[in-house]
Design an enzyme around this catalytic site. Structure first.
Site, PDB file in Angstrom:
ATOM      1  N   HIS A 126       0.863  -1.370   0.132  1.00  0.00           N
ATOM      2  CA  HIS A 126       0.022  -0.083  -0.073  1.00  0.00           C
ATOM      3  C   HIS A 126       1.105   0.912   0.096  1.00  0.00           C
ATOM      4  O   HIS A 126       1.931   1.144   0.713  1.00  0.00           O
ATOM      5  CB  HIS A 126      -0.495   0.133   1.527  1.00  0.00           C
ATOM      6  CG  HIS A 126      -2.086   1.159   1.649  1.00  0.00           C
ATOM      7  ND1 HIS A 126      -1.245   2.000   1.908  1.00  0.00           N
ATOM      8  CD2 HIS A 126      -3.792   0.891   1.568  1.00  0.00           C
ATOM      9  CE1 HIS A 126      -2.612   2.742   2.259  1.00  0.00           C
ATOM     10  NE2 HIS A 126      -3.671   1.972   1.737  1.00  0.00           N
ATOM     11  N   ASP A 203       3.002  -5.109   8.248  1.00  0.00           N
ATOM     12  CA  ASP A 203       1.677  -4.027   8.466  1.00  0.00           C
ATOM     13  C   ASP A 203       1.358  -4.891   8.154  1.00  0.00           C
ATOM     14  O   ASP A 203       0.087  -5.546   7.306  1.00  0.00           O
ATOM     15  CB  ASP A 203       1.878  -3.652   6.883  1.00  0.00           C
ATOM     16  CG  ASP A 203       0.657  -2.790   5.986  1.00  0.00           C
ATOM     17  OD1 ASP A 203       0.089  -2.688   6.741  1.00  0.00           O
ATOM     18  OD2 ASP A 203       0.361  -1.722   5.178  1.00  0.00           O
ATOM     19  N   GLN A 206      -4.783  -4.792   7.298  1.00  0.00           N
ATOM     20  CA  GLN A 206      -5.330  -5.601   6.337  1.00  0.00           C
ATOM     21  C   GLN A 206      -5.626  -7.548   6.907  1.00  0.00           C
ATOM     22  O   GLN A 206      -6.246  -8.636   6.433  1.00  0.00           O
ATOM     23  CB  GLN A 206      -5.661  -6.245   4.821  1.00  0.00           C
ATOM     24  CG  GLN A 206      -5.750  -4.844   3.909  1.00  0.00           C
ATOM     25  CD  GLN A 206      -7.235  -4.614   4.328  1.00  0.00           C
ATOM     26  OE1 GLN A 206      -7.946  -4.867   4.983  1.00  0.00           O
ATOM     27  NE2 GLN A 206      -7.463  -3.336   3.510  1.00  0.00           N
ATOM     28  N   LYS A 229     -10.104  -0.393  10.991  1.00  0.00           N
ATOM     29  CA  LYS A 229     -10.700  -1.489  10.112  1.00  0.00           C
ATOM     30  C   LYS A 229     -10.603  -2.430  11.087  1.00  0.00           C
ATOM     31  O   LYS A 229     -10.579  -3.716   9.969  1.00  0.00           O
ATOM     32  CB  LYS A 229      -9.484  -1.398   9.311  1.00  0.00           C
ATOM     33  CG  LYS A 229      -8.090  -1.023   8.310  1.00  0.00           C
ATOM     34  CD  LYS A 229      -7.609  -0.930   6.610  1.00  0.00           C
ATOM     35  CE  LYS A 229      -7.145   0.020   6.713  1.00  0.00           C
ATOM     36  NZ  LYS A 229      -8.184   0.597   5.071  1.00  0.00           N
TER      37      LYS A 229
HETATM   38  N1  PLP Z   1      -1.890  -1.025   4.900  1.00  0.00           N
HETATM   39  C1  PLP Z   1      -2.797  -1.192   4.487  1.00  0.00           C
HETATM   40  C2  PLP Z   1      -2.524  -2.549   3.502  1.00  0.00           C
HETATM   41  C3  PLP Z   1      -3.928  -0.967   3.752  1.00  0.00           C
HETATM   42  O1  PLP Z   1      -5.027  -1.375   3.358  1.00  0.00           O
HETATM   43  C4  PLP Z   1      -3.670   0.375   4.238  1.00  0.00           C
HETATM   44  C5  PLP Z   1      -5.225   0.763   4.257  1.00  0.00           C
HETATM   45  O2  PLP Z   1      -6.289   0.581   3.610  1.00  0.00           O
HETATM   46  C6  PLP Z   1      -2.812   0.938   4.964  1.00  0.00           C
HETATM   47  C7  PLP Z   1      -1.763  -0.244   5.578  1.00  0.00           C
HETATM   48  C8  PLP Z   1      -3.021   2.318   5.434  1.00  0.00           C
HETATM   49  O3  PLP Z   1      -4.438   2.286   6.231  1.00  0.00           O
HETATM   50  P1  PLP Z   1      -5.315   3.591   7.651  1.00  0.00           P
HETATM   51  O4  PLP Z   1      -5.292   4.621   5.613  1.00  0.00           O
HETATM   52  O5  PLP Z   1      -5.766   3.536   8.057  1.00  0.00           O
HETATM   53  O6  PLP Z   1      -4.023   4.323   7.904  1.00  0.00           O
END
Ligand code: PLP
Length: 409
Positions: A126, A203, A206, A229
Site C-alpha cells: 500500500h 503491515d 488487512q 479496519k
Molecule cells: N496498509 C494497508 C495494507 C492498507 O490496506 C491500508 C489502508 O487501506 C493502510 C496500510 C493504511 O491504513 P490507514 O489509512 O488506516 O492508515
C-alpha cells in the site's frame, strides 16, 4: 468447513448501519478493506467516555483525569493481549497504520541509516508502506529494493533473499495485500531476515481483523494496524515495537507528554511508550478500540476466520461463473477476505457506480497501490472485501448486480 457457531443474523443487529437502505435498496456493504462498520458497543463506549469520565489523561490529579488515564492504559493492555506483546509499553498509540509506518521509517532511518543503505519492500505494498520510505530515501540517500510478485500475486522468499546484501537495513512487508488478498508467509520472511540480522515491520492493516497474530511467536520487530479496519473508531492506530528497538529509536514527534524534562538548552525524553506519544492521545478512541477487541474476542477470531473463509470461497466460486471475469491475483498459498476482479471491458468505475445504485458498496480504482497496478499492467480493479457480518445472500446480490450491469453494457 461448515460454520454453525456464528449467529450472523443476530450479529448483524449489533451494527446499526447495516439496517440502512441506500437508494431504497438494502445496504450491502462489501468495502470492509477500506473501513469496517462499528458495533453499537463501540459507538456507545465513545458516548460513555464523553458523558462520564472525559478529562485529559496522565497530567491531572483530579478524579476524572485518573479514571480517564486508567481507561487509556487498560486499553493499551487490551491491545497488548490481543497481539500477545510482551509488555504494554511496546504498544504505541498513533493516528493509524500510516502514521505508525511513518514513525518507524522516520525514526529508524534517522538513527540507523546512512547513504547507500538499502530497504526492502514488495511490489504489493500500500502507498502507506512505500511513500514514508521514499521520503527517508530522499533525505538520507537510501535505496529501496522491490521484491516482485508472480502472476498469481505472490512473493517468493528467494526473491527477497536475492535482494538482501550487507547494505540491507530493514524489510517492511504487508501481511495481507489490500488488493490481491494474498496472505504473505510473514513467519518465514521474519526468520529469513533475522538470519541476516535485519529487522522487519509487518503491515497488519488487512490481517489484524481476520487472522490471529502473535507478536511473540512471530518475533517481528514492528507491527502496525489501524483501529478503523477492526471495527474500532477512526483516527487511531497502533504501532507494536520490540522494546529493544523502541528504546533505541529517537522520538518521532515532539511535544507534551513525550518529555521527562524540558529546558531551552536541553530536553530529555519520557520512558516508553510515552516517548512516542507526543500531545494529547486519543483516549476516547483507545477505550472504544478496546471495546472493539472485546467484541471480536467474544465472537472469537478463529470463528471469524472460519466463517470468512467459507464466505470468501463461496464468493470466489460464484464470481468465477460470471462470463469474462478476470481475477486479479489468485494466490495459491492463502487468501484473505479481499477479491479483486475485472469484468470484460467494463471500466471498474462504471461497474462500481451502477452497483452502488443497487445498494452495493464495492471499491474501484488503484486501492492506494499504484506500483502494483503498474506491475499488473492495469489501471484499477473492482474490489469486494468481506467482514463477518456479510452473508451468502449478500454475495448472491452482488452476483446478480454484476450480471445486471453486464447486460446493460
Ligand atoms: N496498509 C494497508 C495494507 C492498507 O490496506 C491500508 C489502508 O487501506 C493502510 C496500510 C493504511 O491504513 P490507514 O489509512 O488506516 O492508515
Amino acid at each position: 468447513m461448515n460454520n454453525i457457531s456464528l449467529d450472523i443474523e443476530n450479529i448483524r443487529k449489533d451494527f446499526p448501519i447495516l439496517t440502512q437502505e441506500v437508494y431504497g435498496k438494502p445496504l450491502i456493504y462489501l468495502d470492509n478493506a477500506a473501513t469496517t462498520q462499528k458495533p453499537r458497543c463501540v459507538i456507545q463506549k465513545m458516548e460513555e467516555i464523553y458523558s462520564t469520565i472525559n478529562a485529559n489523561i496522565h497530567r491531572g490529579v483530579h478524579r476524572l483525569s485518573q479514571l480517564s488515564t486508567e481507561s487509556h492504559e487498560e486499553a493499551r493492555k487490551t491491545v497488548q493481549n490481543y497481539i500477545h506483546a510482551a509488555k504494554p509499553s511496546e504498544i504505541i498509540f498513533t493516528r493509524g497504520a500510516t502514521e505508525s509506518i511513518n514513525l518507524v521509517a522516520s525514526s529508524f532511518c534517522r538513527s540507523q541509516c546512512k547513504a547507500g543503505d538499502e530497504i526492502i519492500l514488495t511490489a504489493m505494498e500500500h502507498h502507506a508502506n512505500i511513500v514514508p520510505w521514499q521520503i527517508q530515501r530522499d533525505i538520507y540517500g537510501i535505496e529501496i529494493k522491490v521484491v516482485p510478485i508472480s502472476e498469481s500475486g505472490e512473493i517468493d522468499l528467494k526473491d527477497i533473499e536475492e535482494r538482501i546484501s550487507s547494505k540491507t537495513k530493514f524489510i517492511s512487508v504487508t501481511h495481507v495485500s489490500n488488493v490481491l488478498g494474498t496472505v504473505n508467509p510473514i513467519g518465514e520472511i521474519i526468520r529469513l531476515a533475522h538470519s541476516y540480522n535485519i529487522p522487519v515491520l509487518i503491515d497488519a492493516a488487512q490481517s489484524i481483523q481476520h487472522i490471529p497474530l502473535n507478536t511473540k511467536e512471530l518475533d517481528c520487530d514492528f507491527l502496525v494496524f489501524s483501529s478503523h479496519k477492526m471495527y474500532g473508531p477512526n483516527g487511531l492506530g497502533v504501532l507494536y515495537g520490540k522494546e529493544s528497538w523502541l528504546d533505541k529509536l529517537p522520538p518521532y514527534q515532539g511535544g507534551g507528554e513525550m518529555i521527562a524534562r524540558v529546558s531551552f538548552d536541553k530536553t530529555t525524553f519520557n520512558e516508553l511508550p510515552f516517548k512516542f506519544e507526543a500531545g494529547t492521545p486519543d483516549y476516547v478512541g483507545s477505550a472504544a478500540l478496546a471495546e472493539a477487541i472485546r467484541y471480536i474476542e467474544k465472537i472469537g477470531l478463529e470463528n471469524i476466520r472460519q466463517y470468512e473463509t467459507v464466505l470468501f470461497n463461496y464468493a470466489k466460486e460464484k464470481l468465477s461463473q460470471i462470463e469474462n471475469i478476470r481475477f486479479i491475483g489468485s494466490p495459491t498459498l492463502g487468501s484473505c477476505s479481499v477479491i479483486s476482479f475485472l469484468v470484460g471491458n467494463i471500466h471498474p468505475y462504471d461497474m462500481g457506480m451502477l452497483l452502488d445504485k443497487l445498494g452495493i458498496a464495492v471499491r474501484t480504482g488503484h486501492h492506494c497501490a499504484q506500483p502494483l497496478m503498474d506491475a499488473l499492467g492495469i489501471e484499477g480493479t473492482l474490489r469486494a472485501s468481506f467482514a463477518f457480518y456479510n452473508t451468502k445472500s449478500e454475495i448472491n446480490a452482488l452476483i446478480s448486480g454484476i450480471e445486471r450491469v453486464t447486460r446493460i453494457f
